[in-house]
Design a protein around this motif. Structure first.
Motif, PDB file in Angstrom:
ATOM      1  N   GLN A  22       0.834  -1.200   0.000  1.00 46.85           N
ATOM      2  CA  GLN A  22       0.000   0.000   0.000  1.00 46.85           C
ATOM      3  C   GLN A  22       0.869   1.250   0.000  1.00 46.85           C
ATOM      4  N   GLU A  34      -4.637   7.024  -2.353  1.00 45.18           N
ATOM      5  CA  GLU A  34      -4.131   5.688  -2.040  1.00 45.18           C
ATOM      6  C   GLU A  34      -3.706   4.977  -3.315  1.00 45.18           C
ATOM      7  N   ARG A  59       4.190   7.860   0.919  1.00 48.38           N
ATOM      8  CA  ARG A  59       4.369   6.953   2.051  1.00 48.38           C
ATOM      9  C   ARG A  59       4.214   5.521   1.547  1.00 48.38           C
ATOM     10  N   TYR A  61       3.838   1.787   2.876  1.00 46.22           N
ATOM     11  CA  TYR A  61       3.500   1.010   4.072  1.00 46.22           C
ATOM     12  C   TYR A  61       4.231  -0.330   3.986  1.00 46.22           C
ATOM     13  N   THR A  62       5.425  -0.375   4.552  1.00 43.07           N
ATOM     14  CA  THR A  62       6.327  -1.514   4.384  1.00 43.07           C
ATOM     15  C   THR A  62       6.081  -2.649   5.389  1.00 43.07           C
ATOM     16  N   LYS A  63       5.517  -2.354   6.536  1.00 44.49           N
ATOM     17  CA  LYS A  63       5.427  -3.339   7.622  1.00 44.49           C
ATOM     18  C   LYS A  63       4.738  -4.635   7.216  1.00 44.49           C
ATOM     19  N   PHE A  77       6.792   2.071   8.033  1.00 47.25           N
ATOM     20  CA  PHE A  77       6.529   2.784   6.781  1.00 47.25           C
ATOM     21  C   PHE A  77       7.757   3.610   6.440  1.00 47.25           C
TER      22      PHE A  77
END
Length: 108
Positions: A22, A34, A59, A61-63, A77
């Motif tokens: 995302q 988004e 941004r 959202y890497t997590k 992130f």
């Protein structure tokens, strides 16, 4: 000349594109759009937003991606702030990620 934007996320540990990540683009005027990386880790769909000169933040959202693929995620992130200039043409913002590091640059 119009301004356009794309991104590409690569997982440097696996040597593969980061699919299904995302993204959130905050535009110069505060609009939030988004996005989602495709199967090749790319995103260039910004809901027909007309890009203009100004400061932006992308941004990543890497997590969730890192936990799913590596079971570890130091960065939940990554924010990349950049500035588009009038008649700047195409901008490409790649992100290289691993569970404990990241890098970005202006691509082509």
């Amino acid at each position: 000349m119009s301004i356009s934007l794309s991104s590409h996320v690569l997982d440097t540990t696996l040597g593969k594109p980061a699919a299904g990540m995302q993204l959130l683009l905050t535009t110069y005027d505060g609009t939030k759009i988004e996005g989602l990386t495709d199967t090749d880790g790319r995103c260039n769909q910004w809901q027909d937003f007309k890009f203009e000169a100004g400061e932006y933040c992308l941004r990543f959202y890497t997590k969730d991606y890192l936990l799913a693929h590596h079971k570890e995620a130091f960065y939940p992130f990554v924010d990349v702030h950049f500035e588009l200039i009038e008649d700047g043409g195409h901008y490409h913002v790649p992100l290289l990620i691993s569970p404990y590091g990241f890098s970005s640059y202006r691509g082509s």
